[in-house]
Motif scaffolding. Structure first.
Motif, PDB file in Angstrom:
ATOM      1  N   ALA A  67     -41.762  -5.415 -25.687  1.00  0.00           N
ATOM      2  CA  ALA A  67     -42.418  -4.740 -26.992  1.00  0.00           C
ATOM      3  C   ALA A  67     -43.940  -4.408 -26.513  1.00  0.00           C
ATOM      4  O   ALA A  67     -44.681  -3.252 -27.040  1.00  0.00           O
ATOM      5  CB  ALA A  67     -42.365  -5.335 -28.191  1.00  0.00           C
ATOM      6  N   LEU A  68     -44.747  -5.664 -26.198  1.00  0.00           N
ATOM      7  CA  LEU A  68     -46.019  -5.443 -26.157  1.00  0.00           C
ATOM      8  C   LEU A  68     -46.646  -4.747 -25.047  1.00  0.00           C
ATOM      9  O   LEU A  68     -47.613  -3.885 -25.378  1.00  0.00           O
ATOM     10  CB  LEU A  68     -46.643  -6.898 -26.221  1.00  0.00           C
ATOM     11  CG  LEU A  68     -48.204  -7.050 -26.268  1.00  0.00           C
ATOM     12  CD1 LEU A  68     -48.720  -6.582 -27.621  1.00  0.00           C
ATOM     13  CD2 LEU A  68     -48.822  -8.445 -25.959  1.00  0.00           C
ATOM     14  N   ALA A  69     -46.096  -4.961 -23.945  1.00  0.00           N
ATOM     15  CA  ALA A  69     -46.444  -4.049 -22.708  1.00  0.00           C
ATOM     16  C   ALA A  69     -46.422  -2.757 -22.853  1.00  0.00           C
ATOM     17  O   ALA A  69     -46.982  -1.875 -22.595  1.00  0.00           O
ATOM     18  CB  ALA A  69     -45.837  -4.879 -21.390  1.00  0.00           C
ATOM     19  N   LEU A  70     -45.283  -2.466 -23.581  1.00  0.00           N
ATOM     20  CA  LEU A  70     -44.728  -1.018 -23.589  1.00  0.00           C
ATOM     21  C   LEU A  70     -45.725  -0.358 -24.580  1.00  0.00           C
ATOM     22  O   LEU A  70     -46.396   0.722 -24.372  1.00  0.00           O
ATOM     23  CB  LEU A  70     -43.503  -0.976 -24.338  1.00  0.00           C
ATOM     24  CG  LEU A  70     -42.797   0.005 -24.794  1.00  0.00           C
ATOM     25  CD1 LEU A  70     -41.399   0.279 -24.653  1.00  0.00           C
ATOM     26  CD2 LEU A  70     -42.852   0.209 -26.454  1.00  0.00           C
ATOM     27  N   THR A  71     -46.112  -1.101 -25.669  1.00  0.00           N
ATOM     28  CA  THR A  71     -47.304  -0.688 -26.665  1.00  0.00           C
ATOM     29  C   THR A  71     -48.688  -0.431 -25.926  1.00  0.00           C
ATOM     30  O   THR A  71     -49.431   0.599 -26.304  1.00  0.00           O
ATOM     31  CB  THR A  71     -47.280  -1.693 -27.730  1.00  0.00           C
ATOM     32  OG1 THR A  71     -45.903  -1.986 -28.193  1.00  0.00           O
ATOM     33  CG2 THR A  71     -48.204  -1.289 -29.154  1.00  0.00           C
ATOM     34  N   VAL A  72     -48.957  -1.420 -25.469  1.00  0.00           N
ATOM     35  CA  VAL A  72     -50.220  -1.369 -24.503  1.00  0.00           C
ATOM     36  C   VAL A  72     -50.367  -0.373 -23.821  1.00  0.00           C
ATOM     37  O   VAL A  72     -51.377   0.613 -23.561  1.00  0.00           O
ATOM     38  CB  VAL A  72     -50.679  -2.678 -23.781  1.00  0.00           C
ATOM     39  CG1 VAL A  72     -51.887  -2.652 -22.781  1.00  0.00           C
ATOM     40  CG2 VAL A  72     -50.836  -4.158 -24.872  1.00  0.00           C
ATOM     41  N   TYR A  85     -37.697  -2.471 -32.270  1.00  0.00           N
ATOM     42  CA  TYR A  85     -39.172  -2.355 -32.438  1.00  0.00           C
ATOM     43  C   TYR A  85     -39.246  -1.137 -31.529  1.00  0.00           C
ATOM     44  O   TYR A  85     -39.970  -0.075 -31.889  1.00  0.00           O
ATOM     45  CB  TYR A  85     -40.066  -3.514 -31.831  1.00  0.00           C
ATOM     46  CG  TYR A  85     -41.459  -3.077 -31.457  1.00  0.00           C
ATOM     47  CD1 TYR A  85     -42.363  -3.447 -32.551  1.00  0.00           C
ATOM     48  CD2 TYR A  85     -41.912  -2.469 -30.484  1.00  0.00           C
ATOM     49  CE1 TYR A  85     -43.694  -3.103 -32.293  1.00  0.00           C
ATOM     50  CE2 TYR A  85     -43.292  -2.155 -30.128  1.00  0.00           C
ATOM     51  CZ  TYR A  85     -44.287  -2.588 -31.290  1.00  0.00           C
ATOM     52  OH  TYR A  85     -45.367  -2.267 -31.003  1.00  0.00           O
ATOM     53  N   VAL A  86     -38.790  -1.187 -30.106  1.00  0.00           N
ATOM     54  CA  VAL A  86     -39.017  -0.077 -29.066  1.00  0.00           C
ATOM     55  C   VAL A  86     -38.552   1.543 -29.912  1.00  0.00           C
ATOM     56  O   VAL A  86     -39.188   2.409 -29.743  1.00  0.00           O
ATOM     57  CB  VAL A  86     -38.664  -0.231 -27.845  1.00  0.00           C
ATOM     58  CG1 VAL A  86     -38.329   0.885 -27.094  1.00  0.00           C
ATOM     59  CG2 VAL A  86     -38.808  -1.617 -27.258  1.00  0.00           C
ATOM     60  N   THR A  87     -37.456   1.350 -30.390  1.00  0.00           N
ATOM     61  CA  THR A  87     -36.831   2.550 -30.981  1.00  0.00           C
ATOM     62  C   THR A  87     -37.635   3.144 -31.908  1.00  0.00           C
ATOM     63  O   THR A  87     -37.931   4.245 -32.227  1.00  0.00           O
ATOM     64  CB  THR A  87     -35.305   2.461 -31.383  1.00  0.00           C
ATOM     65  OG1 THR A  87     -34.533   1.628 -30.274  1.00  0.00           O
ATOM     66  CG2 THR A  87     -34.658   3.738 -31.968  1.00  0.00           C
ATOM     67  N   SER A  88     -38.062   2.187 -33.037  1.00  0.00           N
ATOM     68  CA  SER A  88     -38.721   2.589 -34.125  1.00  0.00           C
ATOM     69  C   SER A  88     -40.134   3.134 -33.637  1.00  0.00           C
ATOM     70  O   SER A  88     -40.695   4.016 -34.184  1.00  0.00           O
ATOM     71  CB  SER A  88     -39.076   1.465 -35.152  1.00  0.00           C
ATOM     72  OG  SER A  88     -40.124   1.508 -36.088  1.00  0.00           O
ATOM     73  N   PHE A  89     -40.856   2.446 -32.755  1.00  0.00           N
ATOM     74  CA  PHE A  89     -41.944   2.811 -32.206  1.00  0.00           C
ATOM     75  C   PHE A  89     -42.054   4.104 -31.638  1.00  0.00           C
ATOM     76  O   PHE A  89     -42.924   5.083 -31.959  1.00  0.00           O
ATOM     77  CB  PHE A  89     -42.535   1.729 -31.455  1.00  0.00           C
ATOM     78  CG  PHE A  89     -43.983   2.164 -30.563  1.00  0.00           C
ATOM     79  CD1 PHE A  89     -45.069   1.751 -31.313  1.00  0.00           C
ATOM     80  CD2 PHE A  89     -43.994   2.547 -29.220  1.00  0.00           C
ATOM     81  CE1 PHE A  89     -46.222   2.123 -30.732  1.00  0.00           C
ATOM     82  CE2 PHE A  89     -45.215   2.531 -28.891  1.00  0.00           C
ATOM     83  CZ  PHE A  89     -46.362   2.585 -29.469  1.00  0.00           C
TER      84      PHE A  89
END
Ligand SMILES: NC(=O)c1ccc[n+]([C@@H]2O[C@H](COP(=O)([O-])OP(=O)(O)OC[C@H]3O[C@@H](n4cnc5c(N)ncnc54)[C@H](OP(=O)(O)O)[C@@H]3O)[C@@H](O)[C@H]2O)c1
Length: 266
Positions: free
Chosen positions: A116-121, A162-166
Motif C-alpha cells: 500500500a504505502l510504496a505504491l502510494t508514494v 486499499y489498492v483497488t479503492s485508491f
C-alpha cells in the motif's frame, strides 16, 4: 483516455519475479526505457541481459530498492522524478497466510509498506509529471482478495482493498488529464508468491484449479486494460464470474462465505 504503450518509458516494481518480470518481458519489444525495481539485484541484472539481447535498442535501468523501507522508497521516488516515466506499474507485493494474531509483526509491516504505502508514494511522485505532459498510465496490481474481507490473509486482503479503492479514486481525479489508471485484480497465479506467503505450517504442494491463470495471461490482461482504458480487470473467465457473484453479495452473506472459503486465495 487511451494510452498506446509503444515507445513508453515504464517503471516496474517487483520486476525480479512472477508477474512483474512478465510485464518486463511483454513490454520489452515496445518500450523505449524500462526501470526495473526489486531487492534482488542479480535477478534484475539477469533480466536486463535477457531483454537487451532480444531488444538492443531498449534502455534498461536497475534500481535496487527495498520497498518496505520508507527511506529507500522515497529515494527511489526522487530518482524517478528525474526520468521521463510515462507508465508506472506498481506490482511489488507480499502476502502472509495464517491467522493475524500469530503473524510476524515485521511481516505485517512489510505487507502494508510494500503493498500500500510504496505504491502510494510512487504514484504521488510520478503523477504530477504525467499530468503536466497530459500523458501517462498507472497500473496497480491489486488482487481479487481485495474484494472480500478474508480471514487467513486478513492484512493482505485489506491492503489490496486499499489498492483497488485508491486506483479508482485516482482514476476519477485524473480523468481530464490524459492519464489512465487501472487496477489489475488477479485470482491465484503460479509464481513465487505462495512460497513466500505460506508460513512453514501451511507449506503444501502447488495445485492447479479452475481459477488459476497463467502469469503470461495476467500480465497481458493488465497491459491490454491500460491500452483500452479499463478501470479494473480480473483475468480469467472463472475468476471473473466468481468475483461478479462475490461483489454482488451483501456483506452479511460475505461474512458467511468468507468463513467457508478462507484458505485458498491470494
Ligand atoms: N501470485 C498470485 O497468486 C497473485 C494473485 C493476485 C495478486 N497478486 C499480486 O501480484 C503482484 C506480484 O506478485 P507475484 O505473484 O508476481 O509474486 P512474486 O513472484 O513473489 O514476486 C513478487 C515481486 O515483488 C518484489 N518484492 C517483494 N517484496 C519487496 C520489497 N520489500 N521491495 C521491493 N520489491 C519487493 C519481489 O522482488 P524481490 O524479492 O527481489 O525484492 C518480486 O519481484 C503482487 O502485488 C501480488 O500481491 C499475486
Amino acid at each position: 483516455m487511451t494510452m498506446n504503450l509503444d515507445n513508453c518509458s515504464a517503471v516496474i516494481t517487483g520486476a525480479s519475479a512472477g508477474i512483474g518480470r512478465e510485464f518486463a518481458r511483454q513490454l520489452a519489444s515496445r518500450a523505449k526505457l524500462l526501470v526495473l525495481v526489486a531487492r534482488r539485484r542479480d535477478r534484475l541484472e539477469q533480466l536486463r541481459t535477457e531483454l537487451v539481447a532480444r531488444n538492443p535498442a531498449l534502455l534498461v535501468n536497475i534500481r535496487q530498492t527495498d520497498l518496505s523501507n520508507l527511506e529507500q522508497t522515497m529515494q527511489l521516488a526522487a530518482l524517478l522524478t528525474n526520468e521521463p516515466i510515462d507508465f508506472l506499474i506498481n506490482n511489488a507485493g507480499v502476502g502472509d497466510h495464517g491467522s493475524f494474531a500469530t503473524a510476524d509483526p515485521i511481516h505485517v509491516n512489510e505487507q502494508v509498506q510494500v503493498n500500500a504505502l510504496a505504491l502510494t508514494v510512487l504514484t504521488r511522485a510520478l503523477l504530477p509529471r504525467m499530468i503536466a505532459q497530459k500523458r501517462g498510465a498507472i497500473l496497480n496490481v491489486s488482487s481479487s482478495a481485495g474484494f472480500l474481507p478474508l480471514p487467513g490473509i486478513a492484512a493482505y486482503a485489506a491492503t489490496k482493498a486499499y489498492v483497488t479503492s485508491f486506483s479508482e479514486a485516482i482514476r476519477a481525479e485524473t480523468r481530464d488529464c490524459g492519464i489512465t489508471v487501472t487496477a489489475l485484480c488477479p485470482g491465484p497465479v503460479h509464481t513465487e508468491f505462495d512460497e513466500i506467503a505460506n508460513r512453514q505450517e501451511h507449506r503444501r504442494k502447488r495445485r492447479n484449479s479452475l481459477v488459476h491463470v497463467a502469469v503470461e495471461k495476467v500480465a497481458r490482461a493488465g497491459l491490454e486494460a491500460i491500452e483500452r482504458d479499463k478501470p479494473l480487470v480480473i483475468p480469467g473467465i472463472a475468476m471473473k464470474i466468481a468475483m461478479a457473484i462475490a461483489r454482488a453479495l451483501p456483506l452479511s452473506l460475505l461474512r458467511v462465505a468468507s468463513g467457508i472459503v478462507k484458505d485458498d486465495r491470494n
